[in-house]
Scaffold this motif. Structure first.
Motif, mmCIF file in Angstrom:
data_model
loop_
_atom_site.group_PDB
_atom_site.id
_atom_site.type_symbol
_atom_site.label_atom_id
_atom_site.label_comp_id
_atom_site.label_asym_id
_atom_site.label_seq_id
_atom_site.Cartn_x
_atom_site.Cartn_y
_atom_site.Cartn_z
ATOM 1 N N MET A 1 14.270 28.488 22.714
ATOM 2 C CA MET A 1 13.431 29.178 21.738
ATOM 3 C C MET A 1 14.052 30.533 21.357
ATOM 4 O O MET A 1 13.923 30.984 20.226
ATOM 5 N N THR A 2 14.741 31.165 22.288
ATOM 6 C CA THR A 2 15.345 32.465 22.009
ATOM 7 C C THR A 2 16.578 32.348 21.114
ATOM 8 O O THR A 2 17.106 33.370 20.686
ATOM 9 N N LYS A 3 17.013 31.155 20.824
ATOM 10 C CA LYS A 3 18.132 30.957 19.911
ATOM 11 C C LYS A 3 17.670 30.731 18.473
ATOM 12 O O LYS A 3 18.482 30.670 17.565
ATOM 13 N N ASN A 4 16.362 30.625 18.261
ATOM 14 C CA ASN A 4 15.814 30.393 16.930
ATOM 15 C C ASN A 4 15.660 31.724 16.205
ATOM 16 O O ASN A 4 14.976 32.630 16.684
ATOM 17 N N LYS A 5 16.277 31.853 15.029
ATOM 18 C CA LYS A 5 16.265 33.128 14.311
ATOM 19 C C LYS A 5 14.879 33.487 13.797
ATOM 20 O O LYS A 5 14.557 34.663 13.664
ATOM 21 N N TYR A 6 14.037 32.490 13.508
ATOM 22 C CA TYR A 6 12.702 32.780 12.999
ATOM 23 C C TYR A 6 11.783 33.339 14.077
ATOM 24 O O TYR A 6 10.752 33.929 13.777
ATOM 25 N N VAL A 7 12.143 33.157 15.322
ATOM 26 C CA VAL A 7 11.390 33.736 16.432
ATOM 27 C C VAL A 7 11.967 35.093 16.798
ATOM 28 O O VAL A 7 11.224 36.048 17.054
ATOM 29 N N MET A 8 13.281 35.206 16.807
ATOM 30 C CA MET A 8 13.916 36.412 17.319
ATOM 31 C C MET A 8 13.936 37.568 16.324
ATOM 32 O O MET A 8 13.845 38.724 16.734
ATOM 33 N N ILE A 9 14.039 37.306 15.034
ATOM 34 C CA ILE A 9 14.074 38.405 14.062
ATOM 35 C C ILE A 9 12.780 39.220 14.094
ATOM 36 O O ILE A 9 12.841 40.455 14.192
ATOM 37 N N PRO A 10 11.586 38.596 14.053
ATOM 38 C CA PRO A 10 10.370 39.411 14.195
ATOM 39 C C PRO A 10 10.294 40.126 15.545
ATOM 40 O O PRO A 10 9.803 41.258 15.630
ATOM 41 N N PHE A 11 10.813 39.488 16.601
ATOM 42 C CA PHE A 11 10.811 40.126 17.914
ATOM 43 C C PHE A 11 11.683 41.383 17.910
ATOM 44 O O PHE A 11 11.283 42.427 18.422
ATOM 45 N N TYR A 12 12.876 41.296 17.317
ATOM 46 C CA TYR A 12 13.753 42.464 17.249
ATOM 47 C C TYR A 12 13.147 43.564 16.373
ATOM 48 O O TYR A 12 13.299 44.753 16.673
ATOM 49 N N ILE A 13 12.478 43.184 15.304
ATOM 50 C CA ILE A 13 11.809 44.180 14.461
ATOM 51 C C ILE A 13 10.701 44.869 15.250
ATOM 52 O O ILE A 13 10.526 46.093 15.156
#
Length: 78
Positions: free
Chosen positions: A54-66
């Motif tokens: 799941m941590t490799k999915n950009k749609y999950v990680m971009i909001p997390f990084y923001i």
């Protein structure tokens, strides 16, 4: 749909909602939903240990990084 795809969709939507909510709070529009943010963080930790891909999915990680960037900005500048 399997559980991992449901988790990816859920965390993508929740992450975007929390990011928008935080921007609205900075603009003095509404109030920040602290319980939603806390639940997102705890859920993210639990689900990412069960589904490491799941941590490799950009749609999950971009909001997390923001979210992390918003938190650091709030600590340093507000």
């Amino acid at each position: 749909m399997n559980k991992e795809k449901i988790a990816i969709i859920l965390f993508s939507i929740l992450g975007i909602v929390i990011v928008i909510d935080t921007f609205f709070t900075w603009a003095n529009i509404g109030s920040e939903q602290n319980n939603l943010t806390l639940g997102y963080c705890i859920g993210f930790i639990i689900v990412s240990t069960q589904y490491p891909t799941m941590t490799k999915n950009k749609y999950v990680m971009i909001p997390f990084y923001i979210l992390v960037g918003q938190m650091l900005f709030s600590i340093w500048f507000m």
